[in-house]
Design a protein around this motif. Structure first.
Motif, short mmCIF file in Angstrom:
data_model
loop_
_atom_site.label_atom_id
_atom_site.label_comp_id
_atom_site.label_asym_id
_atom_site.label_seq_id
_atom_site.Cartn_x
_atom_site.Cartn_y
_atom_site.Cartn_z
N GLU A 14 47.71 42.37 33.17
CA GLU A 14 46.57 43.25 33.51
C GLU A 14 45.46 42.51 33.09
N HIS A 15 45.11 41.82 31.98
CA HIS A 15 43.76 41.28 31.71
C HIS A 15 43.57 40.06 32.62
N PHE A 16 44.58 39.49 33.31
CA PHE A 16 44.29 38.54 34.24
C PHE A 16 44.50 38.74 35.58
N GLY A 17 44.70 40.15 35.88
CA GLY A 17 44.48 40.83 37.20
C GLY A 17 45.91 40.74 37.99
N ALA A 18 47.11 40.44 37.28
CA ALA A 18 48.20 40.22 37.69
C ALA A 18 49.15 41.21 37.62
N ALA A 19 48.61 42.56 37.22
CA ALA A 19 49.38 43.71 36.88
C ALA A 19 48.24 44.76 36.94
N GLY A 20 48.90 46.10 37.07
CA GLY A 20 47.70 47.23 36.87
C GLY A 20 48.48 48.60 37.26
#
Length: 66
Positions: A14-20
């Motif tokens: 999530e931190h790297f924008g790959a999950a959410g």
């Protein structure tokens, strides 16, 4: 394809924008995923690992409890 992540794996992705959270996805996507992945908790998504062409795809994800 349903993915299962630990809380730490999810947090890093999530931190790297790959999950959410699914709140950022369209209702049609969530409905389709519910039909194809009945074990999905319906709360999170994650990008797949890159395929042989480097493409990533969105998938439903469950988070395990530690």
């Amino acid at each position: 394809m349903l993915h299962t992540l630990t809380r730490d794996e999810f947090s890093l992705a999530e931190h790297f924008g790959a999950a959410g959270p699914v709140t950022g996805l369209g209702a049609d996507t969530v409905t389709r995923w519910r039909d194809h992945a009945p074990d999905w908790a319906g709360k999170h998504w994650v990008y797949s690992e890159p395929d042989d062409r480097g493409a990533r795809y969105l998938h439903p994800a469950n988070i395990t409890t530690d």
